[in-house]
Motif scaffolding. Structure first.
Motif, mmCIF file in Angstrom:
data_model
loop_
_atom_site.group_PDB
_atom_site.id
_atom_site.type_symbol
_atom_site.label_atom_id
_atom_site.label_comp_id
_atom_site.label_asym_id
_atom_site.label_seq_id
_atom_site.Cartn_x
_atom_site.Cartn_y
_atom_site.Cartn_z
ATOM 1 N N ILE A 138 47.571 39.124 33.166
ATOM 2 C CA ILE A 138 46.376 38.316 33.452
ATOM 3 C C ILE A 138 45.268 38.588 32.445
ATOM 4 O O ILE A 138 44.763 37.668 31.802
ATOM 5 C CB ILE A 138 45.861 38.592 34.878
ATOM 6 N N LEU A 139 44.893 39.857 32.296
ATOM 7 C CA LEU A 139 43.747 40.200 31.448
ATOM 8 C C LEU A 139 43.888 41.602 30.881
ATOM 9 O O LEU A 139 44.398 42.508 31.554
ATOM 10 C CB LEU A 139 42.455 40.101 32.256
ATOM 11 N N THR A 140 43.397 41.755 29.651
ATOM 12 C CA THR A 140 43.235 43.086 29.056
ATOM 13 C C THR A 140 41.822 43.160 28.485
ATOM 14 O O THR A 140 41.257 42.152 28.079
ATOM 15 C CB THR A 140 44.256 43.340 27.938
ATOM 16 N N ALA A 141 41.264 44.361 28.473
ATOM 17 C CA ALA A 141 39.906 44.526 27.944
ATOM 18 C C ALA A 141 39.703 45.958 27.499
ATOM 19 O O ALA A 141 40.329 46.892 28.001
ATOM 20 C CB ALA A 141 38.866 44.161 29.000
ATOM 21 N N GLY A 142 38.806 46.118 26.510
ATOM 22 C CA GLY A 142 38.427 47.448 26.046
ATOM 23 C C GLY A 142 37.235 47.960 26.826
ATOM 24 O O GLY A 142 37.152 47.787 28.043
ATOM 25 N N VAL B 266 38.656 41.376 24.625
ATOM 26 C CA VAL B 266 39.220 40.681 25.785
ATOM 27 C C VAL B 266 40.442 39.859 25.383
ATOM 28 O O VAL B 266 40.413 39.109 24.403
ATOM 29 C CB VAL B 266 38.163 39.762 26.425
ATOM 30 N N GLY B 267 41.510 40.013 26.151
ATOM 31 C CA GLY B 267 42.702 39.194 25.984
ATOM 32 C C GLY B 267 43.037 38.515 27.304
ATOM 33 O O GLY B 267 42.817 39.087 28.373
ATOM 34 N N LEU B 268 43.561 37.284 27.230
ATOM 35 C CA LEU B 268 43.914 36.554 28.450
ATOM 36 C C LEU B 268 45.370 36.089 28.392
ATOM 37 O O LEU B 268 45.667 34.909 28.164
ATOM 38 C CB LEU B 268 42.982 35.351 28.633
ATOM 39 N N PRO B 269 46.321 37.017 28.599
ATOM 40 C CA PRO B 269 47.739 36.612 28.641
ATOM 41 C C PRO B 269 48.017 35.599 29.742
ATOM 42 O O PRO B 269 49.024 34.886 29.689
ATOM 43 C CB PRO B 269 48.469 37.943 28.892
ATOM 44 N N LEU B 270 47.113 35.500 30.702
ATOM 45 C CA LEU B 270 47.223 34.511 31.770
ATOM 46 C C LEU B 270 47.351 33.097 31.212
ATOM 47 O O LEU B 270 48.035 32.242 31.786
ATOM 48 C CB LEU B 270 45.968 34.604 32.658
ATOM 49 N N LEU B 271 46.703 32.833 30.078
ATOM 50 C CA LEU B 271 46.672 31.480 29.512
ATOM 51 C C LEU B 271 47.642 31.289 28.353
ATOM 52 O O LEU B 271 47.642 30.240 27.706
ATOM 53 C CB LEU B 271 45.245 31.161 29.029
ATOM 54 N N GLY C 182 31.370 43.892 34.560
ATOM 55 C CA GLY C 182 32.136 43.474 33.392
ATOM 56 C C GLY C 182 33.330 42.589 33.681
ATOM 57 O O GLY C 182 33.525 41.558 33.030
ATOM 58 N N VAL C 183 34.151 42.961 34.665
ATOM 59 C CA VAL C 183 35.389 42.221 34.932
ATOM 60 C C VAL C 183 35.642 42.135 36.434
ATOM 61 O O VAL C 183 35.463 43.115 37.161
ATOM 62 C CB VAL C 183 36.608 42.908 34.255
ATOM 63 N N LYS C 184 36.060 40.949 36.861
ATOM 64 C CA LYS C 184 36.492 40.755 38.241
ATOM 65 C C LYS C 184 37.671 39.795 38.253
ATOM 66 O O LYS C 184 37.597 38.694 37.695
ATOM 67 C CB LYS C 184 35.347 40.206 39.098
ATOM 68 N N VAL C 185 38.762 40.216 38.886
ATOM 69 C CA VAL C 185 39.981 39.406 38.951
ATOM 70 C C VAL C 185 40.380 39.205 40.405
ATOM 71 O O VAL C 185 40.472 40.174 41.170
ATOM 72 C CB VAL C 185 41.147 40.079 38.185
ATOM 73 N N ASN C 186 40.603 37.960 40.772
ATOM 74 C CA ASN C 186 41.113 37.625 42.097
ATOM 75 C C ASN C 186 42.096 36.470 41.917
ATOM 76 O O ASN C 186 41.722 35.299 42.013
ATOM 77 C CB ASN C 186 39.958 37.237 43.030
ATOM 78 N N VAL C 187 43.348 36.811 41.646
ATOM 79 C CA VAL C 187 44.339 35.813 41.225
ATOM 80 C C VAL C 187 45.645 36.012 41.981
ATOM 81 O O VAL C 187 46.076 37.147 42.223
ATOM 82 C CB VAL C 187 44.599 35.929 39.705
ATOM 83 N N VAL D 63 36.674 36.488 36.092
ATOM 84 C CA VAL D 63 35.327 36.462 35.524
ATOM 85 C C VAL D 63 35.172 37.633 34.566
ATOM 86 O O VAL D 63 35.493 38.781 34.914
ATOM 87 C CB VAL D 63 34.247 36.541 36.628
ATOM 88 N N VAL D 64 34.686 37.343 33.364
ATOM 89 C CA VAL D 64 34.443 38.385 32.370
ATOM 90 C C VAL D 64 32.965 38.362 31.992
ATOM 91 O O VAL D 64 32.458 37.362 31.487
ATOM 92 C CB VAL D 64 35.301 38.173 31.105
#
Length: 254
Positions: free
Chosen positions: A77-81, A105-110, A38-43, A208-209
């Motif tokens: 960076i990201l929020t998700a349910g 899905v929310g992307l506060p990163l942007l 579902g979600v992968k973050v590498n930032v 990646v979502v």
């Protein structure tokens, strides 16, 4: 005497047949694989430690075939349910299906570049059959701030350039589809690529979502029925009959 030789020939043929069947079964039973998450973050944001999350709700045809995570939160960076993923294989046909769904899905990163970015549901699907491998993505009720609404079913590899002022700081790829060297297909429903190394960059890395990978399909050929049965019987006839005949001929000559 003749009946004894026939019995011996039949026994040898049975042994040969068992070796043939045993050797043939594994070689024809290697169906394709599939996976999803579902979600992968590498930032790494400027001036901050690296953030690595996931892959969350990872599923694989080798197990676990389904997975669920209640929520995800990578601060700033990201929020998700709820996140769900599954990867399943039909052992009879070799067909593979992989799917990942991420809600709210929310992307506060942007936010600094686009404003509020949110998607009600982000889903990636990949299927592999004997007709080929294909994938698709769905972004339900997607709003990308100043860009506005986004097509719920974007074309493969749709790109959105993200800029702060005149500087591009990121690229968002919707329905990203990657043909892998092994013949499999990876579908990333939403992929944010931060463009590190440029003046005004906010950081580097990837988010990646909903990702799904599958194929190519590789159906088994059961020897108990269908084509596999005829192959097995053909091999049995080709090997066992000459063996029995040769034994009888040698005995008669003696």
């Amino acid at each position: 005497m003749k009946s004894s030789l026939v019995r011996r020939g039949g026994l040898l043929a049975a042994v040969v047949a068992s070796v043939v069947l045993a050797g043939a079964a594994p070689a024809s039973a290697a169906p394709g694989d599939g996976s999803a998450y579902g979600v992968k973050v590498n930032v790494t944001l400027l001036g901050q430690p690296a953030v690595n999350v996931g892959p969350l709700a990872a599923a694989n045809t080798a197990g676990p075939t389904t997975s669920t995570v209640a929520s995800a939160n990578a601060s700033g960076i990201l929020t998700a349910g709820v996140i769900t993923a599954e990867a399943k294989r039909d052992d009879d046909s070799g067909a593979v299906t992989a799917k990942a769904t991420t809600a709210d899905v929310g992307l506060p990163l942007l936010k600094a570049a686009l404003g509020t970015v949110g998607v009600k549901t982000v889903e990636a699907v990949c299927t592999a059959t004997q007709e080929g491998v294909k994938g698709s993505s769905t972004l339900a009720d997607a709003k990308f701030g100043s860009i506005g609404a986004v097509d719920a079913n974007p074309a493969p590899n749709t790109q959105i350039k993200v800029a702060i002022g005149l500087v591009n700081v990121a690229t968002v790829v919707l329905n990203e589809q990657i043909q892998n060297k092994d013949g499999s297909l990876t579908v990333n429903a939403l992929h944010v690529k931060l463009l590190g190394g440029v003046v005004g960059a906010i950081g580097s890395g990837d988010v990646v979502v909903s990702s799904a990978t599958c194929g190519p399909a590789a159906p088994p050929m059961p020897l108990a029925s269908g084509a596999g049965l005829w192959v097995g019987l053909g091999l049995l006839g080709a090997i066992a009959l000459p063996v029995g005949t040769r034994i009888l001929r040698n005995r008669r000559t003696a």
